[in-house]
Scaffold this motif. Sequence first.
Motif, mmCIF file in Angstrom:
data_model
loop_
_atom_site.group_PDB
_atom_site.id
_atom_site.type_symbol
_atom_site.label_atom_id
_atom_site.label_comp_id
_atom_site.label_asym_id
_atom_site.label_seq_id
_atom_site.Cartn_x
_atom_site.Cartn_y
_atom_site.Cartn_z
ATOM 1 N N LYS A 49 8.710 -19.968 -7.210
ATOM 2 C CA LYS A 49 7.268 -20.164 -7.289
ATOM 3 C C LYS A 49 6.605 -19.151 -8.217
ATOM 4 C CE LYS A 49 6.735 -21.997 -2.588
ATOM 5 N NZ LYS A 49 6.031 -21.828 -1.300
ATOM 6 N N CYS A 50 5.556 -19.614 -8.893
ATOM 7 C CA CYS A 50 4.665 -18.715 -9.606
ATOM 8 C C CYS A 50 3.658 -18.164 -8.587
ATOM 9 C CB CYS A 50 3.911 -19.456 -10.712
ATOM 10 S SG CYS A 50 4.986 -20.271 -11.910
ATOM 11 N N THR A 51 3.220 -16.942 -8.765
ATOM 12 C CA THR A 51 2.360 -16.311 -7.770
ATOM 13 C C THR A 51 1.114 -15.713 -8.410
ATOM 14 O OG1 THR A 51 3.591 -14.237 -7.979
ATOM 15 C CG2 THR A 51 4.276 -15.760 -6.250
ATOM 16 N N GLN A 52 0.133 -15.400 -7.560
ATOM 17 C CA GLN A 52 -1.080 -14.701 -7.965
ATOM 18 C C GLN A 52 -1.097 -13.331 -7.302
ATOM 19 O OE1 GLN A 52 -4.779 -17.050 -7.755
ATOM 20 N NE2 GLN A 52 -3.531 -18.820 -7.185
ATOM 21 N N ARG A 53 -1.863 -12.404 -7.881
ATOM 22 C CA ARG A 53 -2.026 -11.072 -7.304
ATOM 23 C C ARG A 53 -3.503 -10.721 -7.328
ATOM 24 N NH1 ARG A 53 3.056 -7.468 -8.930
ATOM 25 N NH2 ARG A 53 1.630 -5.765 -8.521
ATOM 26 N N LEU A 245 -4.264 -15.220 -19.465
ATOM 27 C CA LEU A 245 -3.287 -14.173 -19.171
ATOM 28 C C LEU A 245 -4.098 -12.915 -18.910
ATOM 29 C CD1 LEU A 245 -0.313 -13.367 -18.936
ATOM 30 C CD2 LEU A 245 -0.425 -12.619 -21.318
ATOM 31 N N ARG A 246 -3.993 -12.415 -17.684
ATOM 32 C CA ARG A 246 -4.805 -11.280 -17.279
ATOM 33 C C ARG A 246 -3.953 -10.038 -17.075
ATOM 34 N NH1 ARG A 246 -8.198 -13.186 -12.174
ATOM 35 N NH2 ARG A 246 -8.798 -10.974 -12.289
ATOM 36 N N ALA A 247 -4.532 -8.900 -17.418
ATOM 37 C CA ALA A 247 -3.890 -7.608 -17.197
ATOM 38 C C ALA A 247 -4.990 -6.606 -16.864
ATOM 39 C CB ALA A 247 -3.102 -7.165 -18.438
ATOM 40 N N PRO A 248 -5.572 -6.683 -15.674
ATOM 41 C CA PRO A 248 -6.733 -5.843 -15.327
ATOM 42 C C PRO A 248 -6.483 -4.349 -15.451
ATOM 43 C CG PRO A 248 -6.422 -7.600 -13.712
ATOM 44 C CD PRO A 248 -5.205 -7.603 -14.581
ATOM 45 N N GLN A 255 0.904 -8.164 -15.667
ATOM 46 C CA GLN A 255 0.252 -9.317 -16.270
ATOM 47 C C GLN A 255 0.518 -10.538 -15.393
ATOM 48 O OE1 GLN A 255 1.666 -9.832 -20.320
ATOM 49 N NE2 GLN A 255 1.767 -7.629 -20.671
ATOM 50 N N PHE A 256 -0.461 -11.428 -15.320
ATOM 51 C CA PHE A 256 -0.231 -12.673 -14.594
ATOM 52 C C PHE A 256 -1.039 -13.786 -15.235
ATOM 53 C CE2 PHE A 256 -3.661 -10.424 -12.530
ATOM 54 C CZ PHE A 256 -4.620 -11.384 -12.269
ATOM 55 N N THR A 297 -8.961 -10.265 -18.989
ATOM 56 C CA THR A 297 -8.212 -11.298 -19.703
ATOM 57 C C THR A 297 -7.791 -10.762 -21.070
ATOM 58 O OG1 THR A 297 -9.438 -13.053 -18.589
ATOM 59 C CG2 THR A 297 -8.307 -13.633 -20.633
ATOM 60 N N VAL A 298 -6.494 -10.744 -21.324
ATOM 61 C CA VAL A 298 -5.987 -10.237 -22.590
ATOM 62 C C VAL A 298 -5.518 -11.359 -23.515
ATOM 63 C CG1 VAL A 298 -5.412 -7.944 -21.732
ATOM 64 C CG2 VAL A 298 -3.746 -9.798 -21.505
ATOM 65 N N GLU A 299 -5.348 -12.565 -22.972
ATOM 66 C CA GLU A 299 -5.026 -13.734 -23.788
ATOM 67 C C GLU A 299 -5.773 -14.938 -23.235
ATOM 68 O OE1 GLU A 299 -0.406 -12.622 -25.108
ATOM 69 O OE2 GLU A 299 -0.870 -14.561 -24.200
ATOM 70 N N ILE A 300 -6.332 -15.742 -24.142
ATOM 71 C CA ILE A 300 -7.014 -16.983 -23.762
ATOM 72 C C ILE A 300 -6.201 -18.137 -24.330
ATOM 73 C CG2 ILE A 300 -9.132 -18.337 -23.938
ATOM 74 C CD1 ILE A 300 -10.598 -15.656 -24.456
ATOM 75 N N HIS A 301 -5.767 -19.035 -23.460
ATOM 76 C CA HIS A 301 -4.966 -20.189 -23.870
ATOM 77 C C HIS A 301 -5.757 -21.466 -23.614
ATOM 78 C CE1 HIS A 301 -1.005 -18.035 -24.288
ATOM 79 N NE2 HIS A 301 -1.730 -17.132 -23.646
ATOM 80 N N LEU A 302 -5.635 -22.423 -24.532
ATOM 81 C CA LEU A 302 -6.446 -23.633 -24.485
ATOM 82 C C LEU A 302 -5.595 -24.886 -24.406
ATOM 83 C CD1 LEU A 302 -8.905 -22.748 -27.384
ATOM 84 C CD2 LEU A 302 -9.296 -22.415 -24.949
ATOM 85 N N TRP A 303 -6.142 -25.903 -23.745
ATOM 86 C CA TRP A 303 -5.559 -27.235 -23.792
ATOM 87 C C TRP A 303 -5.805 -27.836 -25.181
ATOM 88 C CZ3 TRP A 303 -5.352 -31.057 -19.227
ATOM 89 C CH2 TRP A 303 -5.009 -30.394 -18.047
#
Length: 480
Positions: A49-53, A245-248, A255-256, A297-303
């Motif tokens: 599974k992918c997870t959140q933190r 992609l976040r890296a607070p 990163q998650f 947010t260190v990366e923004i990905h788009l559809w």
Amino acid sequence: GVLRFSEHFEVAGETMLKHSCRMGLEGVISKRSDRPYRSGRGTDWLKSKCTQRQEFVIGGYLPSKGSGNAVGSIVLGYHDHGKLRHAGRVGTGFTARTAADLKARLAPITTGISPFDGRATDERDVVWVRPELVAEIKFRAWTASRTLRHASFLGLREDKPASEIGAELPAPSVTGDDVLSTVPVSPPPYSTGERTSIKSAVKLTNPNKVLWPDCGFTKRDLLDYYAMVWPLMADFVVNRPLSLLRAPDGIDVHQFFQKHASPGMHRAVLTQKDKDGEELMFIRDFDGLAALVQLGTVEIHLWGSTISSVETPDQVIFDLDPDESVPLNRVRDAAVAVRDRLAYLGFESWLKTSGGKGFHVVMPIKPKADWQHVKSFAHDFARAFQQTKPDRYTATLSKAARKGRIFIDYLRNARGATAIAPYSTRARKGAAVSMPVSWDAIGEELMPDQFRSASILASGLNEQLFRAQTLALRSGQIPL
């Protein structure tokens, strides 16, 4: 007619899981390749599974049934408009030592009153504490009642006061005219070195937080960079489903990847449900972009589609991903070859650097074909391109197939898959950005990570960059 075989990948499990999580999927189910297909529980199948933190305030605990000197579970919460809301219990992730240490930290701050607003949980046997300690929690998802699902304790956060664990409510869905107005902006001056004055209603907390330690690039620097490029970036990112992609705490810490809106997001990050009931995130103005910066947010990905036409993409992206042994001049040649092959078929395309190892060739299309048709086209194109020079190109994901070759990545054209947004920073050293450029720039000097946000922020946007971006913008809608 009920089941449809999507695609088969023979790659390392870690690689496949990483790609799946970056695409915003729930995870991967895999089977031992030397075992038959049998139903029921067993060891031949594996669910990854992918997870959140996220951080939560500890409001209480239940003592361990096996030891009076340890906690068995902790009760979590988050602040929302001055009140502490309940987020559920966590009873896993503790070792014997951490459970005992946590009990020792909580014992001096016990109180007889629940700190939560309203009934928090099954309150039997709960020892309430003052909400002073912050725990970092790994979890799978939020439930409809806004409690955590499949949560696990990771540790205490000594660097974050409990008062900063802010409101954790889902972002509101937006339809019709229920939107924020766009911030009026003017193009920044050429080569002035001055920072633009675009204002945002979003307030940064901890603006001096360093997100890229190698170059000292902070959260405030990131917002200033985006303010500078916003007049160019807006056309690419507004009203498109996005993933983050976040890296607070900086790219070197953790990163998650996040596909759906989560509690606590600013109202400028909007949501809209798709046909499957999934909430898609998008932004409509600079406040939305500033809210993403606030999240680390260190990366923004788009559809490859807009929020108003989710099921019919308006572009096809070919990500040229080289093996480490491939010289850069061959990657440049591959981008030109993809462009020329598309032109031979009657399609125009534009180029951007990835900010990483390769280049992206983007082909605009009219939003008429569905995702299955678009991905099939991209797949067939990549396979046909591989056949022209099988020693140089591959349309296969596995590392073995990539050795000494360039992977023509067509997988970014699947529904829910994403690609790095133009002008977005990357979670790489130097805070490189993905930059649209003219085809004239593909010569010997162009590097995939050539453009750096810190350099752009320091020197300003020059005329060459504006010209490159103008040439790169979609010149028209081309039918597929």
